[in-house]
Design a protein around this motif. Structure first.
Motif, PDB file in Angstrom:
ATOM      1  N   GLU A  43       3.076 -11.568  -7.366  1.00  0.00           N
ATOM      2  CA  GLU A  43       2.457 -11.432  -8.684  1.00  0.00           C
ATOM      3  C   GLU A  43       1.147 -12.216  -8.752  1.00  0.00           C
ATOM      4  N   ARG A  44       1.147 -13.439  -8.230  1.00  0.00           N
ATOM      5  CA  ARG A  44      -0.082 -14.228  -8.225  1.00  0.00           C
ATOM      6  C   ARG A  44      -1.180 -13.538  -7.417  1.00  0.00           C
ATOM      7  N   LEU A  45      -0.801 -12.959  -6.290  1.00  0.00           N
ATOM      8  CA  LEU A  45      -1.774 -12.247  -5.477  1.00  0.00           C
ATOM      9  C   LEU A  45      -2.330 -11.036  -6.217  1.00  0.00           C
ATOM     10  N   GLU A  46      -1.447 -10.258  -6.839  1.00  0.00           N
ATOM     11  CA  GLU A  46      -1.892  -9.070  -7.570  1.00  0.00           C
ATOM     12  C   GLU A  46      -2.842  -9.444  -8.707  1.00  0.00           C
ATOM     13  N   LEU A  47      -2.552 -10.505  -9.410  1.00  0.00           N
ATOM     14  CA  LEU A  47      -3.423 -10.942 -10.495  1.00  0.00           C
ATOM     15  C   LEU A  47      -4.786 -11.394  -9.963  1.00  0.00           C
ATOM     16  N   ALA A  48      -4.797 -11.954  -8.755  1.00  0.00           N
ATOM     17  CA  ALA A  48      -6.037 -12.451  -8.172  1.00  0.00           C
ATOM     18  C   ALA A  48      -6.953 -11.327  -7.693  1.00  0.00           C
ATOM     19  N   VAL A  49      -6.375 -10.206  -7.265  1.00  0.00           N
ATOM     20  CA  VAL A  49      -7.204  -9.135  -6.692  1.00  0.00           C
ATOM     21  C   VAL A  49      -7.418  -7.964  -7.637  1.00  0.00           C
ATOM     22  N   THR A  50      -6.838  -8.010  -8.842  1.00  0.00           N
ATOM     23  CA  THR A  50      -6.879  -6.845  -9.728  1.00  0.00           C
ATOM     24  C   THR A  50      -8.289  -6.368 -10.047  1.00  0.00           C
ATOM     25  N   ASP A  51      -9.271  -7.286 -10.062  1.00  0.00           N
ATOM     26  CA  ASP A  51     -10.640  -6.872 -10.387  1.00  0.00           C
ATOM     27  C   ASP A  51     -11.592  -6.980  -9.198  1.00  0.00           C
ATOM     28  N   ARG A  52     -11.062  -7.155  -7.988  1.00  0.00           N
ATOM     29  CA  ARG A  52     -11.926  -7.260  -6.812  1.00  0.00           C
ATOM     30  C   ARG A  52     -12.173  -5.865  -6.229  1.00  0.00           C
ATOM     31  N   PRO A  53     -13.451  -5.513  -6.031  1.00  0.00           N
ATOM     32  CA  PRO A  53     -13.786  -4.131  -5.653  1.00  0.00           C
ATOM     33  C   PRO A  53     -13.050  -3.593  -4.437  1.00  0.00           C
ATOM     34  N   ALA A  54     -12.905  -4.405  -3.409  1.00  0.00           N
ATOM     35  CA  ALA A  54     -12.296  -3.896  -2.182  1.00  0.00           C
ATOM     36  C   ALA A  54     -10.850  -3.489  -2.378  1.00  0.00           C
ATOM     37  N   TYR A  55     -10.205  -4.018  -3.386  1.00  0.00           N
ATOM     38  CA  TYR A  55      -8.775  -3.777  -3.592  1.00  0.00           C
ATOM     39  C   TYR A  55      -8.503  -2.793  -4.719  1.00  0.00           C
ATOM     40  N   ARG A  56      -9.302  -2.869  -5.777  1.00  0.00           N
ATOM     41  CA  ARG A  56      -9.021  -2.009  -6.934  1.00  0.00           C
ATOM     42  C   ARG A  56      -9.213  -0.532  -6.614  1.00  0.00           C
ATOM     43  N   HIS A  57     -10.038  -0.213  -5.627  1.00  0.00           N
ATOM     44  CA  HIS A  57     -10.303   1.187  -5.320  1.00  0.00           C
ATOM     45  C   HIS A  57      -9.142   1.867  -4.597  1.00  0.00           C
ATOM     46  N   THR A  58      -8.265   1.112  -3.970  1.00  0.00           N
ATOM     47  CA  THR A  58      -7.125   1.707  -3.279  1.00  0.00           C
ATOM     48  C   THR A  58      -5.795   1.311  -3.905  1.00  0.00           C
ATOM     49  N   ALA A  59      -5.827   0.664  -5.076  1.00  0.00           N
ATOM     50  CA  ALA A  59      -4.593   0.305  -5.777  1.00  0.00           C
ATOM     51  C   ALA A  59      -3.819   1.567  -6.158  1.00  0.00           C
ATOM     52  N   ARG A  60      -2.530   1.412  -6.359  1.00  0.00           N
ATOM     53  CA  ARG A  60      -1.711   2.576  -6.697  1.00  0.00           C
ATOM     54  C   ARG A  60      -2.116   3.197  -8.018  1.00  0.00           C
ATOM     55  N   LEU A  61      -2.496   2.376  -8.987  1.00  0.00           N
ATOM     56  CA  LEU A  61      -2.976   2.869 -10.264  1.00  0.00           C
ATOM     57  C   LEU A  61      -4.301   2.205 -10.588  1.00  0.00           C
ATOM     58  N   PHE A  62      -5.110   2.863 -11.400  1.00  0.00           N
ATOM     59  CA  PHE A  62      -6.320   2.232 -11.915  1.00  0.00           C
ATOM     60  C   PHE A  62      -6.168   2.024 -13.416  1.00  0.00           C
ATOM     61  N   GLN A  63      -6.813   0.974 -13.896  1.00  0.00           N
ATOM     62  CA  GLN A  63      -6.882   0.704 -15.322  1.00  0.00           C
ATOM     63  C   GLN A  63      -8.344   0.530 -15.695  1.00  0.00           C
ATOM     64  N   LEU A  64      -8.794   1.313 -16.660  1.00  0.00           N
ATOM     65  CA  LEU A  64     -10.161   1.241 -17.158  1.00  0.00           C
ATOM     66  C   LEU A  64     -10.125   0.740 -18.588  1.00  0.00           C
ATOM     67  N   ILE A  65     -10.951  -0.255 -18.889  1.00  0.00           N
ATOM     68  CA  ILE A  65     -10.998  -0.816 -20.241  1.00  0.00           C
ATOM     69  C   ILE A  65     -12.448  -0.803 -20.709  1.00  0.00           C
ATOM     70  N   ALA A  66     -12.686  -0.133 -21.840  1.00  0.00           N
ATOM     71  CA  ALA A  66     -14.046   0.024 -22.342  1.00  0.00           C
ATOM     72  C   ALA A  66     -14.059  -0.131 -23.856  1.00  0.00           C
ATOM     73  N   ARG A  67     -15.241  -0.404 -24.391  1.00  0.00           N
ATOM     74  CA  ARG A  67     -15.421  -0.487 -25.835  1.00  0.00           C
ATOM     75  C   ARG A  67     -16.138   0.761 -26.338  1.00  0.00           C
ATOM     76  N   ARG A  68     -15.768   1.172 -27.526  1.00  0.00           N
ATOM     77  CA  ARG A  68     -16.481   2.306 -28.146  1.00  0.00           C
ATOM     78  C   ARG A  68     -17.785   1.795 -28.719  1.00  0.00           C
ATOM     79  N   GLU A  69     -18.887   2.338 -28.241  1.00  0.00           N
ATOM     80  CA  GLU A  69     -20.188   1.825 -28.645  1.00  0.00           C
ATOM     81  C   GLU A  69     -20.516   2.223 -30.086  1.00  0.00           C
ATOM     82  N   PRO A  70     -21.249   1.379 -30.793  1.00  0.00           N
ATOM     83  CA  PRO A  70     -21.638   1.704 -32.170  1.00  0.00           C
ATOM     84  C   PRO A  70     -22.486   2.969 -32.225  1.00  0.00           C
ATOM     85  N   GLY A  71     -22.279   3.745 -33.272  1.00  0.00           N
ATOM     86  CA  GLY A  71     -23.082   4.942 -33.463  1.00  0.00           C
ATOM     87  C   GLY A  71     -22.785   6.085 -32.523  1.00  0.00           C
TER      88      GLY A  71
END
Length: 275
Positions: free
Chosen positions: A240-268
């Motif tokens: 779990e500690r390892l997964e939390l450490a690499v969740t946002d690292r490019p080399a790992y997130r691209h081959t993870a089993r699932l992806f999570q995208l988080i974005a804000r709705r821009e004004p207007g």
């Protein structure tokens, strides 16, 4: 009850077993940790969060336990009943509301609700094709207030060849999976459509949610073939500690089993339309 709702309700036992397994626990822990990075600044008090296709409340109850008010929308009545039971057991029944509806046909009071955050987790893979996926994403963005946060999670198409090669020791199947966007979903017994984070991030930008942060869910765990070892508490804690450490690292997130995208709705951004 529709065939889709019945299929998901009939798989309740398998779904609960999956959630309690190490890989299921990692999925929820990582999704929550990543989302919490983006909730600061949305409001001083409890947030209003909409959980689309929220099933039996796995994400919702965690967020309600943090004081937020969460509405779970799902088409399967059995799943919603289980969500209510889970909320009651956790002592947060007063902060969890369940609504039965199709995500593409949300009640007016939900669409016009001005939500602080919307979750769309593990729904896209069951949308059969790009047009259906676009409709789901548009439905997820529409209820967001300006500046609100959208979290989208789905099975990563880039992971399919690795699963075939590493876990199943089938390089021929891995080769075939390189150019395939479909896979069998074992828990719910249905075919999944697979997407990449880049494909979905582009669609979100077109819907007024640009610059999505990209996280990997289970970047390492699914490629460790010794599943029994993952049940050992000490090993799981290290994993779990390892997964939390690499969740946002490019080399790992691209081959993870699932992806999570988080974005804000821009004004207007204006009204959201599918298509």
């Amino acid at each position: 009850m529709s065939g889709t709702a019945q299929r998901f309700d009939s798989s309740m036992a398998a779904w609960r077993q999956w959630q309690q397994a190490p890989w299921g626990r990692l999925r929820f822990t990582l999704a929550e940790a990543n989302l919490l990075r983006h909730l600061d600044g949305l409001g001083d008090g409890p947030l209003r969060i909409l959980d689309l296709a929220g099933g039996d409340g796995g994400d919702a109850v965690r967020l309600a336990a943090r004081g937020h008010r969460v509405t779970v929308v799902d088409l399967a009545p059995g799943m919603l009943a289980a969500a209510e039971e889970r909320a009651a057991a956790a002592g947060v029944a007063d902060r969890v509301t369940c609504v039965r509806a199709r995500v593409e046909e949300l009640p007016r009071e939900i669409v016009s609700g001005g939500w602080d955050a919307v979750l769309c987790h593990n729904l896209l893979q069951y949308a059969q094709g790009p047009d259906a996926a676009q409709e789901v994403l548009a439905a997820a963005v529409a209820p967001l207030r300006e500046g609100g946060v959208l979290s989208v999670m789905a099975v990563n198409r880039h992971s399919a060849p690795l699963v075939a090669a590493v876990r199943e020791l089938d390089p021929a199947a891995a080769l075939a999976a390189l150019d395939r966007d479909r896979a069998d979903g074992r828990t719910f017994g249905t075919t999944m459509t697979l997407y990449t984070a880049g494909e979905i991030a582009s669609r979100l930008e077109g819907l007024g949610c640009p610059g999505a942060a990209h996280y990997g869910i289970r970047s390492v765990s699914d490629y460790i073939t010794d599943d029994e070892r993952k049940h050992d508490p000490a090993f799981y804690a290290d994993l779990e500690r390892l997964e939390l450490a690499v969740t946002d690292r490019p080399a790992y997130r691209h081959t993870a089993r699932l992806f999570q995208l988080i974005a804000r709705r821009e004004p207007g951004a204006g009204p959201v339309r599918a298509g």
